[in-house]
Design a protein around this motif. Structure first.
Motif, PDB file in Angstrom:
ATOM      1  N   GLY A   1      40.792  42.451  38.107  1.00 56.64           N
ATOM      2  CA  GLY A   1      42.106  42.660  38.593  1.00 56.64           C
ATOM      3  C   GLY A   1      42.412  42.604  40.044  1.00 56.64           C
ATOM      4  N   GLN A   2      41.576  43.055  40.929  1.00 56.70           N
ATOM      5  CA  GLN A   2      41.716  43.206  42.292  1.00 56.70           C
ATOM      6  C   GLN A   2      41.953  41.883  43.000  1.00 56.70           C
ATOM      7  N   PHE A   3      41.298  40.654  42.443  1.00 62.89           N
ATOM      8  CA  PHE A   3      41.397  39.700  42.738  1.00 62.89           C
ATOM      9  C   PHE A   3      42.164  38.520  42.012  1.00 62.89           C
ATOM     10  N   ALA A   4      42.865  39.072  41.083  1.00 66.10           N
ATOM     11  CA  ALA A   4      43.959  38.044  40.249  1.00 66.10           C
ATOM     12  C   ALA A   4      44.747  37.444  40.932  1.00 66.10           C
ATOM     13  N   GLU A   5      45.410  37.925  42.036  1.00 65.08           N
ATOM     14  CA  GLU A   5      46.287  37.136  42.829  1.00 65.08           C
ATOM     15  C   GLU A   5      45.835  35.852  43.318  1.00 65.08           C
ATOM     16  N   GLN A   6      44.397  35.887  43.770  1.00 64.05           N
ATOM     17  CA  GLN A   6      43.803  34.794  44.398  1.00 64.05           C
ATOM     18  C   GLN A   6      43.465  33.733  43.147  1.00 64.05           C
ATOM     19  N   GLN A   7      43.391  34.192  42.044  1.00 61.19           N
ATOM     20  CA  GLN A   7      43.043  33.353  40.899  1.00 61.19           C
ATOM     21  C   GLN A   7      43.169  33.920  39.807  1.00 61.19           C
ATOM     22  N   PRO A   8      44.266  33.498  38.865  1.00 65.65           N
ATOM     23  CA  PRO A   8      44.667  34.529  37.752  1.00 65.65           C
ATOM     24  C   PRO A   8      43.728  34.599  36.683  1.00 65.65           C
ATOM     25  N   ASP A   9      42.817  33.575  36.660  1.00 65.57           N
ATOM     26  CA  ASP A   9      42.097  33.447  35.463  1.00 65.57           C
ATOM     27  C   ASP A   9      40.875  34.592  35.606  1.00 65.57           C
ATOM     28  N   GLY A  10      40.667  35.079  36.576  1.00 66.59           N
ATOM     29  CA  GLY A  10      39.796  36.363  37.026  1.00 66.59           C
ATOM     30  C   GLY A  10      38.362  35.718  37.305  1.00 66.59           C
ATOM     31  N   MET A  11      38.291  34.414  37.511  1.00 71.19           N
ATOM     32  CA  MET A  11      36.869  34.038  37.853  1.00 71.19           C
ATOM     33  C   MET A  11      36.465  34.247  39.239  1.00 71.19           C
ATOM     34  N   ARG A  12      37.399  34.456  40.225  1.00 70.35           N
ATOM     35  CA  ARG A  12      37.226  34.869  41.537  1.00 70.35           C
ATOM     36  C   ARG A  12      36.532  36.295  41.893  1.00 70.35           C
ATOM     37  N   GLY A  13      37.218  37.168  41.102  1.00 70.86           N
ATOM     38  CA  GLY A  13      36.812  38.535  41.000  1.00 70.86           C
ATOM     39  C   GLY A  13      35.222  38.496  40.433  1.00 70.86           C
ATOM     40  N   ALA A  14      35.101  37.662  39.537  1.00 71.57           N
ATOM     41  CA  ALA A  14      33.693  37.775  38.800  1.00 71.57           C
ATOM     42  C   ALA A  14      32.707  37.297  39.752  1.00 71.57           C
ATOM     43  N   ARG A  15      33.430  36.057  40.336  1.00 70.17           N
ATOM     44  CA  ARG A  15      32.234  35.536  41.425  1.00 70.17           C
ATOM     45  C   ARG A  15      31.933  36.422  42.571  1.00 70.17           C
ATOM     46  N   TYR A  16      32.833  36.935  43.068  1.00 72.40           N
ATOM     47  CA  TYR A  16      32.690  38.062  44.135  1.00 72.40           C
ATOM     48  C   TYR A  16      31.630  39.325  43.779  1.00 72.40           C
ATOM     49  N   VAL A  17      31.697  39.649  42.430  1.00 75.86           N
ATOM     50  CA  VAL A  17      30.995  40.493  42.085  1.00 75.86           C
ATOM     51  C   VAL A  17      29.584  40.029  41.868  1.00 75.86           C
ATOM     52  N   GLN A  18      29.379  39.014  41.438  1.00 78.65           N
ATOM     53  CA  GLN A  18      28.103  38.275  41.341  1.00 78.65           C
ATOM     54  C   GLN A  18      27.201  38.219  42.634  1.00 78.65           C
ATOM     55  N   PHE A  19      28.095  37.645  43.655  1.00 73.90           N
ATOM     56  CA  PHE A  19      27.789  37.405  45.086  1.00 73.90           C
ATOM     57  C   PHE A  19      27.233  38.839  45.608  1.00 73.90           C
ATOM     58  N   GLU A  20      28.035  40.037  45.427  1.00 78.51           N
ATOM     59  CA  GLU A  20      27.752  41.197  45.896  1.00 78.51           C
ATOM     60  C   GLU A  20      26.371  41.461  45.373  1.00 78.51           C
ATOM     61  N   ALA A  21      26.338  41.572  44.067  1.00 82.29           N
ATOM     62  CA  ALA A  21      25.049  42.084  43.241  1.00 82.29           C
ATOM     63  C   ALA A  21      23.871  41.357  44.043  1.00 82.29           C
ATOM     64  N   GLY A  22      24.033  40.070  44.312  1.00 83.99           N
ATOM     65  CA  GLY A  22      22.958  39.274  44.939  1.00 83.99           C
ATOM     66  C   GLY A  22      22.653  39.770  46.290  1.00 83.99           C
ATOM     67  N   ALA A  23      23.642  40.190  47.183  1.00 82.98           N
ATOM     68  CA  ALA A  23      23.574  40.854  48.341  1.00 82.98           C
ATOM     69  C   ALA A  23      22.772  42.146  48.318  1.00 82.98           C
ATOM     70  N   CYS A  24      23.280  42.851  47.526  1.00 83.71           N
ATOM     71  CA  CYS A  24      22.754  44.249  47.038  1.00 83.71           C
ATOM     72  C   CYS A  24      21.273  44.193  46.721  1.00 83.71           C
ATOM     73  N   THR A  25      20.784  42.979  45.950  1.00 85.34           N
ATOM     74  CA  THR A  25      19.397  43.010  45.169  1.00 85.34           C
ATOM     75  C   THR A  25      18.397  42.346  46.575  1.00 85.34           C
ATOM     76  N   GLN A  26      19.067  41.439  47.231  1.00 85.97           N
ATOM     77  CA  GLN A  26      18.174  41.157  48.260  1.00 85.97           C
ATOM     78  C   GLN A  26      17.814  42.013  49.435  1.00 85.97           C
ATOM     79  N   LYS A  27      18.707  42.814  49.545  1.00 83.46           N
ATOM     80  CA  LYS A  27      18.409  44.145  50.322  1.00 83.46           C
ATOM     81  C   LYS A  27      17.335  45.118  49.829  1.00 83.46           C
TER      82      LYS A  27
END
Ligand SMILES: Cc1cc2nc3c(=O)[nH]c(=O)nc-3n(C[C@H](O)[C@H](O)[C@H](O)COP(=O)(O)O)c2cc1C
Length: 204
Positions: free
Chosen positions: A131-157
């Motif tokens: 929902g937060q990133f729907a303006e950037q890409q209405p299909d929701g893929m961007r928000g989902a991509r950001y979440v996956q990226f953040e989970a990777g950053a968290c996991t690497q730490k």
């Protein structure tokens, strides 16, 4: 000649980066509570007064939540815990999963899911991010991509913190989503993104 603080910090980071490996075989020794707290704090604690955390987050939304399946941790009863990033405390929210349940969600018979002294569940409030990133890409893929990226950053730490503790860990993402969702029973609107198994490395 004595090394500067910057050189020393850089050397330490280099050592941890070299030492970080995925370790899948663990012995029976329990983890110390101190190690557990430091690993979780590395992944997701709040590190500044304005609420920012160890891992970067698009729009500083922080859609990740950590949960922990505790099996063998000194001073903690086995159970299912939620991690509170502000107080850096673990809150007991349920019973441990029954033996074999986590393994039954694996797409590749990853037995380390059962052998680990604890398994950190990196969960995300995915719809909030979509929902937060729907303006950037209405299909929701961007928000989902950001979440996956953040989970990777968290996991690497967490991987690096595990290396600092002299422990072993592996991230597992090969699981059946529906089965894992059902097994974990996370809060509504929270989905598991990754499982992070931690234990004392087994001598082989
Ligand atoms: C996105 C992702 C998913 C992964 N999923 C699994 C998994 O399901 N099971 C597993 O045993 N390892 C998994 N791994 C760990 C990789 O197999 C491991 O990182 C790779 O073999 C490289 O080894 P290293 O981590 O020791 O450098 C995953 C790693 C990543 C980045």
């Amino acid at each position: 000649m004595r090394k500067s603080a910057v050189d020393q910090a850089s050397d330490n980071l280099k050592m941890l980066l070299r030492r970080r490996r995925s370790i899948r075989f663990y012995d029976e020794l329990p983890l110390s509570l101190c190690s557990v707290e430091r690993i979780l704090a590395a992944g997701q604690s709040i590190t500044s007064d304005d609420g920012k955390r160890t891992a970067p987050s698009a729009h500083a939304l922080y859609p990740l939540d950590l949960f922990v399946i505790v099996r063998r941790v000194q001073g903690l009863e086995p159970g299912f815990y939620a991690y509170a990033p502000a107080s850096q405390q673990l809150l007991l929210t349920g019973k441990p999963l029954a033996d074999g349940v986590l393994l039954s969600t694996s797409l590749a018979n990853d037995e380390w899911l059962e052998d680990a002294a604890m398994v950190v569940v990196v969960g995300a409030r995915l719809n909030e991010a979509i929902g937060q990133f729907a303006e950037q890409q209405p299909d929701g893929m961007r928000g989902a991509r950001y979440v996956q990226f953040e989970a990777g950053a968290c996991t690497q730490k967490m991987y690096l913190a595990v290396a600092a503790e002299g422990l072993g860990a592996v991230v597992v993402m090969g699981f059946d989503d529906d089965r894992l969702n059902e097994a974990l029973g996370l809060p509504r609107h929270t989905v598991p993104i990754a499982l992070f198994c931690v234990g004392h490395p087994k001598e082989r």
